[in-house]
Design a protein around this motif. Structure first.
Motif, PDB file in Angstrom:
ATOM      1  N   UNK A 181      54.881  42.187  48.282  1.00 20.20           N
ATOM      2  CA  UNK A 181      53.449  41.972  48.517  1.00 20.20           C
ATOM      3  C   UNK A 181      53.068  40.549  48.120  1.00 20.20           C
ATOM      4  N   UNK A 182      52.090  39.991  48.824  1.00 24.19           N
ATOM      5  CA  UNK A 182      51.680  38.606  48.562  1.00 24.19           C
ATOM      6  C   UNK A 182      51.225  38.422  47.119  1.00 24.19           C
ATOM      7  N   UNK A 183      50.516  39.401  46.576  1.00 19.67           N
ATOM      8  CA  UNK A 183      50.004  39.269  45.211  1.00 19.67           C
ATOM      9  C   UNK A 183      51.153  39.281  44.202  1.00 19.67           C
ATOM     10  N   UNK A 184      52.239  39.992  44.530  1.00 20.70           N
ATOM     11  CA  UNK A 184      53.393  40.028  43.641  1.00 20.70           C
ATOM     12  C   UNK A 184      54.180  38.728  43.699  1.00 20.70           C
ATOM     13  N   UNK A 185      54.232  38.117  44.886  1.00 20.83           N
ATOM     14  CA  UNK A 185      54.977  36.875  45.047  1.00 20.83           C
ATOM     15  C   UNK A 185      54.378  35.741  44.212  1.00 20.83           C
ATOM     16  N   UNK A 186      53.063  35.800  44.001  1.00 23.25           N
ATOM     17  CA  UNK A 186      52.398  34.731  43.245  1.00 23.25           C
ATOM     18  C   UNK A 186      52.056  35.143  41.819  1.00 23.25           C
ATOM     19  N   UNK A 187      52.542  36.307  41.373  1.00 24.38           N
ATOM     20  CA  UNK A 187      52.229  36.789  40.028  1.00 24.38           C
ATOM     21  C   UNK A 187      53.016  36.024  38.973  1.00 24.38           C
ATOM     22  N   UNK A 188      52.454  35.856  37.779  1.00 24.03           N
ATOM     23  CA  UNK A 188      53.159  35.121  36.721  1.00 24.03           C
ATOM     24  C   UNK A 188      54.312  35.913  36.121  1.00 24.03           C
ATOM     25  N   UNK A 189      54.269  37.245  36.224  1.00 23.68           N
ATOM     26  CA  UNK A 189      55.342  38.075  35.680  1.00 23.68           C
ATOM     27  C   UNK A 189      55.306  39.428  36.380  1.00 23.68           C
ATOM     28  N   UNK A 190      56.281  40.269  36.105  1.00 29.25           N
ATOM     29  CA  UNK A 190      56.400  41.552  36.798  1.00 29.25           C
ATOM     30  C   UNK A 190      55.780  42.676  35.980  1.00 29.25           C
ATOM     31  N   UNK A 191      55.571  43.810  36.646  1.00 31.25           N
ATOM     32  CA  UNK A 191      54.988  44.981  35.980  1.00 31.25           C
ATOM     33  C   UNK A 191      55.908  45.527  34.891  1.00 31.25           C
ATOM     34  N   UNK A 192      57.189  45.245  34.973  1.00 27.91           N
ATOM     35  CA  UNK A 192      58.145  45.767  34.002  1.00 27.91           C
ATOM     36  C   UNK A 192      57.772  45.384  32.573  1.00 27.91           C
ATOM     37  N   UNK A 193      57.236  44.181  32.411  1.00 29.12           N
ATOM     38  CA  UNK A 193      56.912  43.701  31.070  1.00 29.12           C
ATOM     39  C   UNK A 193      55.424  43.788  30.756  1.00 29.12           C
ATOM     40  N   UNK A 194      54.667  44.504  31.601  1.00 27.98           N
ATOM     41  CA  UNK A 194      53.216  44.574  31.410  1.00 27.98           C
ATOM     42  C   UNK A 194      52.863  45.752  30.504  1.00 27.98           C
ATOM     43  N   UNK A 195      51.975  45.523  29.549  1.00 28.73           N
ATOM     44  CA  UNK A 195      51.561  46.575  28.627  1.00 28.73           C
ATOM     45  C   UNK A 195      50.732  47.664  29.279  1.00 28.73           C
ATOM     46  N   UNK A 196      50.194  47.410  30.456  1.00 27.18           N
ATOM     47  CA  UNK A 196      49.374  48.402  31.147  1.00 27.18           C
ATOM     48  C   UNK A 196      50.194  49.350  32.022  1.00 27.18           C
ATOM     49  N   UNK A 197      51.515  49.199  32.043  1.00 27.06           N
ATOM     50  CA  UNK A 197      52.357  50.049  32.872  1.00 27.06           C
ATOM     51  C   UNK A 197      52.613  51.390  32.204  1.00 27.06           C
TER      52      UNK A 197
END
Length: 262
Positions: A181-197
């Protein structure tokens, strides 16, 4: 328009049938308005002593269509007779698109409140939750078993099959909550390391989770671990993007008498 001669099979054209242009036109104008019949476009050899003559259709709204008049000559006969007259589309005709069954036209988001979308008994995405053995069951037997299972409180009658599991995982991964997804391509980091996951249990836990960030576009949705967005829990703004500090407050200490002295 240059007349065309189309031969669909390798047969010797019947001379009498090919020459029966006037006969074909006469039969055609007896069925339709003469103003709707244009020039002769050629003929199509359909079979032995069987020829179809094509005429342009000049009827408004039928651009690219043509009249098809099929004539034939019986064996050992000299007379040519008319078999069929139909209006058929040419290569440039506007025709309805190919029919797509209703079930195949439904897309995610099409269902409205109150709409029902039944699942077929043999849907490969689902399998019986409990085992019935190897013998196939007819529709009546399936209905009876479901009724008994419901009465006994056995829970869900069917669950995801391996095929349904793989289809869902691939659909999610390729969709707007996946890594491409375009928003993922420009994201600073991935959901894997996000505290909201929120982690999932089961076989999908290695690939997917659920976003729990109320400020994110994907809040409450399944996201791949390599998806991402700008609302990552650890994202930080560069100093040049941080809000500028407000200047010191200026306190007005002048009195009325001091103003008059100026």
């Amino acid at each position: 328009m240059i007349p065309c001669v189309i031969t669909s099979v390798r047969l010797k054209p019947d001379t009498a049938a090919v020459a029966a242009v006037d006969l074909a036109r006469t039969a055609l104008v007896e069925e339709v308005d003469a103003a709707d019949v244009g020039e002769h476009l050629g003929h199509l050899v359909e079979g032995e002593r069987l020829v179809t003559h094509l005429f342009a259709c000049t009827r408004p709204g039928y651009v690219g269509w043509r009249w098809s008049v099929t004539v034939a000559r019986a064996s050992r006969q000299k007379t040519v007779t008319v078999d069929e007259i139909v209006l058929i589309p040419g290569d440039e005709a506007i025709v309805a698109p190919a029919w797509v069954p209703y079930r195949e036209r439904i897309q995610p988001g099409d269902l409205s409140p109150g709409d029902l979308l039944p699942v077929e008994d043999d849907d490969p995405r689902l399998v019986p939750t409990y085992s019935f053995g190897d013998d196939p069951l007819d529709t009546d037997a399936q209905a009876q078993i479901r009724t008994v299972a419901k009465d006994l409180g056995l829970g869900r009658v069917r669950t995801l099959s391996p095929e349904g599991h793989d289809l869902a995982a691939q659909r999610w991964y390729d969709g707007d909550q996946g890594p491409t997804a375009a928003i993922a391509q420009s994201a600073p980091d991935s959901c894997y390391s996000c505290g909201f996951l929120l982690r999932l249990n089961g076989s999908l836990s290695d690939t997917f989770g659920v976003c729990a960030n109320g400020d994110a576009n994907d809040d409450g949705r399944v996201v791949s671990l390599d998806h991402g967005c700008g609302a990552h829990s650890e994202v930080q703004l560069a100093k040049k993007h941080e809000p500028q500090p407000l200047p010191e407050h200026v306190v007005d200490t002048l009195s009325g008498d001091q103003l008059e002295s100026f």
